[in-house]
Design an enzyme around this catalytic site. Structure first.
Site, PDB file in Angstrom:
ATOM      1  N   SER A  49     -24.810  -2.456 124.110  1.00  0.00           N
ATOM      2  CA  SER A  49     -25.009  -1.051 123.736  1.00  0.00           C
ATOM      3  C   SER A  49     -26.481  -0.808 123.411  1.00  0.00           C
ATOM      4  CB  SER A  49     -24.154  -0.723 122.510  1.00  0.00           C
ATOM      5  OG  SER A  49     -24.624  -1.481 121.394  1.00  0.00           O
ATOM      6  N   ASP A  81     -24.189  -0.693 128.109  1.00  0.00           N
ATOM      7  CA  ASP A  81     -23.029  -0.007 127.552  1.00  0.00           C
ATOM      8  C   ASP A  81     -23.480   1.245 126.787  1.00  0.00           C
ATOM      9  OD1 ASP A  81     -20.357   0.337 127.014  1.00  0.00           O
ATOM     10  OD2 ASP A  81     -20.208  -1.270 125.533  1.00  0.00           O
ATOM     11  N   HIS A  82     -22.592   2.197 126.625  1.00  0.00           N
ATOM     12  CA  HIS A  82     -22.782   3.435 125.858  1.00  0.00           C
ATOM     13  C   HIS A  82     -24.238   3.846 125.673  1.00  0.00           C
ATOM     14  CE1 HIS A  82     -18.562   3.973 125.067  1.00  0.00           C
ATOM     15  NE2 HIS A  82     -18.490   2.669 124.851  1.00  0.00           N
ATOM     16  N   HIS A 182     -12.062   2.620 119.927  1.00  0.00           N
ATOM     17  CA  HIS A 182     -13.107   1.637 119.654  1.00  0.00           C
ATOM     18  C   HIS A 182     -12.840   0.994 118.295  1.00  0.00           C
ATOM     19  CE1 HIS A 182     -16.067   3.428 122.705  1.00  0.00           C
ATOM     20  NE2 HIS A 182     -15.868   2.174 123.033  1.00  0.00           N
ATOM     21  N   GLY A 183     -13.060  -0.318 118.218  1.00  0.00           N
ATOM     22  CA  GLY A 183     -12.792  -1.042 116.982  1.00  0.00           C
ATOM     23  C   GLY A 183     -11.357  -1.553 116.963  1.00  0.00           C
ATOM     24  N   GLY A 212     -12.654  -0.052 124.337  1.00  0.00           N
ATOM     25  CA  GLY A 212     -11.955  -0.201 123.060  1.00  0.00           C
ATOM     26  C   GLY A 212     -10.665  -0.984 123.163  1.00  0.00           C
ATOM     27  N   THR A 236     -15.191  -5.845 119.507  1.00  0.00           N
ATOM     28  CA  THR A 236     -14.875  -6.128 118.113  1.00  0.00           C
ATOM     29  C   THR A 236     -14.237  -7.500 117.930  1.00  0.00           C
ATOM     30  OG1 THR A 236     -14.502  -3.756 117.826  1.00  0.00           O
ATOM     31  CG2 THR A 236     -13.790  -5.193 116.047  1.00  0.00           C
TER      32      THR A 236
END
Length: 285
Positions: A49, A81-82, A182-183, A212, A236
């Protein structure tokens, strides 16, 4: 290595498997991912990210991945990413990333489409093999252990939204909101909406990406791949494994001060997660 990432994803789509995407922020994560993929002889995507790229180094990541795959021939690819602005997208395209995710999901749809299209046009002008992915629908922003599902998560991407977005922007891949978060939600992840995945996959011809996926059940993951998911993101679970592996190493030998010794446990814990996920994604028993 002659294959490009687009070939790998198309092959995964045909085979009804998924390419694993694992985020890293240091060299221990890098080795955990590439060695896990090597163990199973499957392609893999390393993701970073904006925050992770700032920490490990945007250009340093390119050097690591390119040097490794050129010396080994292993199918390892690098994804930004993102990424939230055109300027940041341009940076990683110019740096030599294999793919980039422009995430304008927080913007009004019209603006998201406008910038995503701009990203696609620039990427293809530099290298037609670069993959540009976009996200529509909100699934949260935090790769943490969560007490509950974040506010605003839950609205699924509409099929027509997906069709219109892909047709208007020309993106190579699409990440929809299909019940994913996400997470990791401590009380248990919401179930993925497999029907919506299939409806979108049947309506748009671009490969679909599941973000996610940390914490989702194996059954949900298998069903999502069968319904049309071609890339799956894990972050995560790797972070949790790194922390627990590191804490275990430090507690077992509190006097050790050599990082390459006490970080070994963290790397091995992450690699175990990578192997387990890649077996699941590639239907390897």
């Amino acid at each position: 290595m002659k294959k490009i990432l687009k070939d790998c994803v198309e092959e995964a789509k045909r085979k009804k498997v998924a390419v694993g995407h694992f985020n890293i922020s240091n060299s221990d994560g890098f080795w955990a991912v590439v060695l896990g993929a090597k163990e199973l002889n499957v392609p893999v995507i390393i993701g970073a990210s904006e925050g992770e790229r700032d920490f490990i180094g945007k250009n340093e990541l390119v050097a690591m991945v390119h040097a490794y795959r050129e010396s080994t021939g292993q199918e390892v690819y690098l994804n930004a990413d993102h990424t939230y602005t055109f300027e940041k997208v341009k940076e990683v395209i110019d740096a030599g990333y294999d793919s980039v995710i422009y995430d304008g999901s927080a913007l009004p749809m019209e603006e998201n489409i406008k910038i995503a299209k701009q990203c696609v046009e620039y990427a293809k002008s530099v290298n037609p093999n670069i993959i540009v992915e976009s996200e529509i629908g909100f699934i949260g922003k935090s790769s943490k252990l969560l007490d509950s599902v974040p506010e605003g998560v839950g609205r699924l991407t509409e099929v027509q939204e997906a069709v219109d977005f892909v047709n208007s922007t020309g993106v190579d891949m699409l990440a929809p909101a299909v019940g994913n978060v996400h997470g990791i939600v401590k009380g248990g992840e919401p179930a993925l909406n497999i029907l919506r995945i299939k409806e979108i996959a049947d309506s748009v011809k671009t490969p679909l990406v599941l973000h996610g996926a940390s914490g989702n059940s194996n059954e949900d993951i298998r069903n999502a791949i069968e319904a049309g998911i071609s890339i799956i993101h894990i972050n995560t679970e790797l972070r949790v494994a790194f922390k627990s592996g590191l804490m275990k190493s430090l507690s077992e030998d509190p006097d050790e001060v050599a990082p390459y010794k006490y970080l070994k446990g963290a790397r091995e814990a992450m690699q175990k997660v990578v192997v387990e996920k890649l077996k699941l994604f590639n239907n390897i028993k």
